[in-house]
Design an enzyme around this catalytic site. Structure first.
Site, PDB file in Angstrom:
ATOM      1  CE  LYS A 170      -4.573  -1.192   0.680  1.00 25.77           C
ATOM      2  NZ  LYS A 170      -4.571  -2.390   1.146  1.00 25.77           N
ATOM      3  CB  SER A 219      -0.421  -8.090  -0.930  1.00 21.74           C
ATOM      4  OG  SER A 219      -1.339  -9.010  -0.340  1.00 21.74           O
TER       5      SER A 219
HETATM    6  C1  LIG Z   1      -5.333  -3.495   0.646  1.00 19.96           C
HETATM    7  C2  LIG Z   1      -4.640  -4.855   0.410  1.00 19.96           C
HETATM    8  C3  LIG Z   1      -4.992  -5.796  -0.442  1.00 19.96           C
HETATM    9  C4  LIG Z   1      -6.111  -5.530  -1.724  1.00 19.96           C
HETATM   10  O1  LIG Z   1      -5.652  -4.254  -2.217  1.00 19.96           O
HETATM   11  P1  LIG Z   1      -6.801  -3.647  -3.137  1.00 19.96           P
HETATM   12  O2  LIG Z   1      -6.494  -2.444  -3.980  1.00 19.96           O
HETATM   13  O3  LIG Z   1      -8.038  -3.028  -1.918  1.00 19.96           O
HETATM   14  O4  LIG Z   1      -7.823  -4.663  -3.755  1.00 19.96           O
HETATM   15  C5  LIG Z   1      -4.539  -7.048  -0.620  1.00 19.96           C
HETATM   16  N1  LIG Z   1      -3.478  -7.422   0.367  1.00 19.96           N
HETATM   17  C6  LIG Z   1      -3.139  -6.644   1.401  1.00 19.96           C
HETATM   18  C7  LIG Z   1      -2.215  -7.031   2.449  1.00 19.96           C
HETATM   19  C8  LIG Z   1      -3.837  -5.412   1.715  1.00 19.96           C
HETATM   20  O5  LIG Z   1      -3.476  -4.507   2.565  1.00 19.96           O
END
Ligand SMILES: *Cc1c(COP(=O)(O)O)cnc(C)c1O
Length: 335
Positions: free
Chosen positions: A52, A303
């Site tokens: 993010k 992510s």
């Molecule tokens: C926010 C987030 C997502 C998903 O992202 P979006 O842009 O909302 O679809 C996936 N994995 C993690 C760890 C996140 O913080």
């Protein structure tokens, strides 16, 4: 207004001194287990523990002149990224969260000098409070996913992945509000039109999947999930991320809480990595054989790593996990 690959390339230049250019690591043990060559984009290595930061930093750098405070509403990782970006740029951060947000996430933001405002019991309540606050002069609000600067920032992940692995055939993207999927899919589809792009969400409260099926943004009820960072709606007035996911994703696949549980265990025991539930949904989809016709190289974005450690140790120890009205039955790894 339409986003192009050139916007993503520009974002990359803007954010490069603030974010980590993460590796795309081969996962030899997981690959052997799954029978497909799997690579992992290591966004767990970002300073705030999640991708993010890319979008938040790009949006922060594009804030209008005279901005003194960045505002956002968040369930955790976006708030942390905005607080980090604000501190880097000498700005203040105000993060609006509901009373349901776990204490660890609130402390993570306060440690970065972000001011946390707890309002109401849902993301919608937090959003309303954030909108009202953002009317003040000098306050710039940054949406977690429905903002072109945010989407362009997340898209830099797609550019890096195809730079490192031009042969990539299938890319699995964790999907919630769709900022990550929109940016990555735009970049990947433009660079390599034949690539297969699949969003993955949990089957409890998958707002983007429900919206794509309905043909317009719809509301879903928010429930507890191991993939807590994938919770929340996409906004009934969604401007960008919904239509981009509609245009660029080939498919969206859903995984169960049990499948997420097993994927967290597997990533830990096979590759020795700590990741949160929302980050392992791509691995869960592969383990449960929900992606058909896999031939060439597959990659997923790991992510984030901001998992509640009590919950994580319960999962890797094979203990039961209670999520609201759902009990995820514990099972030791390999048993
Ligand atoms: C926010 C987030 C997502 C998903 O992202 P979006 O842009 O909302 O679809 C996936 N994995 C993690 C760890 C996140 O913080």
């Amino acid at each position: 207004m339409k986003l192009c690959l050139s916007d993503v390339i520009a974002a990359r230049g803007s954010i490069q001194t603030h974010v980590v250019r993460t590796p795309l690591l081969p996962a030899p043990c997981l690959s052997a287990l799954l029978g497909v060559p799997l690579h992992m984009k290591m966004e767990i290595m970002q300073p705030v523990g999640a991708f993010k930061l890319r979008g938040a930093m790009n949006a922060a750098l594009s804030a209008p002149e005279g901005t003194h405070t960045l505002a956002c509403c968040s369930t955790g990782n976006h708030g942390r990224a905005v607080a980090y970006a604000a501190r880097q740029l000498g700005l203040k951060a105000a993060v609006f969260m509901s009373s349901l947000v776990p204490q660890t996430k609130i402390e993570g933001i306060r440690r970065l000098s972000g001011e946390v405002q707890i309002t109401g019991r849902s993301q919608d309540d937090a959003q309303i409070a954030c909108d009202a606050y953002s009317e003040s002069p000098g306050v710039h609000a940054i949406s977690p996913f429905d903002d072109l600067h945010v989407i362009a920032g997340q898209g830099t992940i797609g550019v890096e992945m195809l730079e490192d692995l031009p042969d990539l055939e299938t890319l699995l993207v964790p999907l919630s509000g769709g900022g990550l999927a929109a940016g990555v899919a735009l970049a990947a589809r433009t660079i390599k039109p034949g690539i297969r792009l699949i969003g993955v969400s949990m089957d409890r409260g998958a707002a983007m999947k429900a919206s794509l099926d309905a043909g317009e943004p719809v509301e879903v009820s928010e429930v507890e999930s191991l993939a807590d960072s994938l919770g929340g709606g996409i906004g009934l007035q969604n401007r960008f991320s919904y239509s981009m996911c509609q245009d660029y994703l080939d498919d969206v696949v859903l995984v169960s809480e049990e499948e997420i549980y097993q994927a967290m265990q597997t990533l830990y025991f096979e590759e020795n990595l700590v990741a949160e539930g929302g980050a392992v949904v791509g691995i869960a989809a592969l383990m449960s054989r929900k992606i058909a016709d896999l031939n060439g190289p597959v990659a997923t974005i790991v992510s984030g790593r901001n998992v509640d450690m009590k919950q994580f140790t319960d999962v890797v120890s094979g203990r039961d996990v209670v999520l609201g009205d759902l009990l995820v039955k514990g099972q030791s790894y390999g048993a």
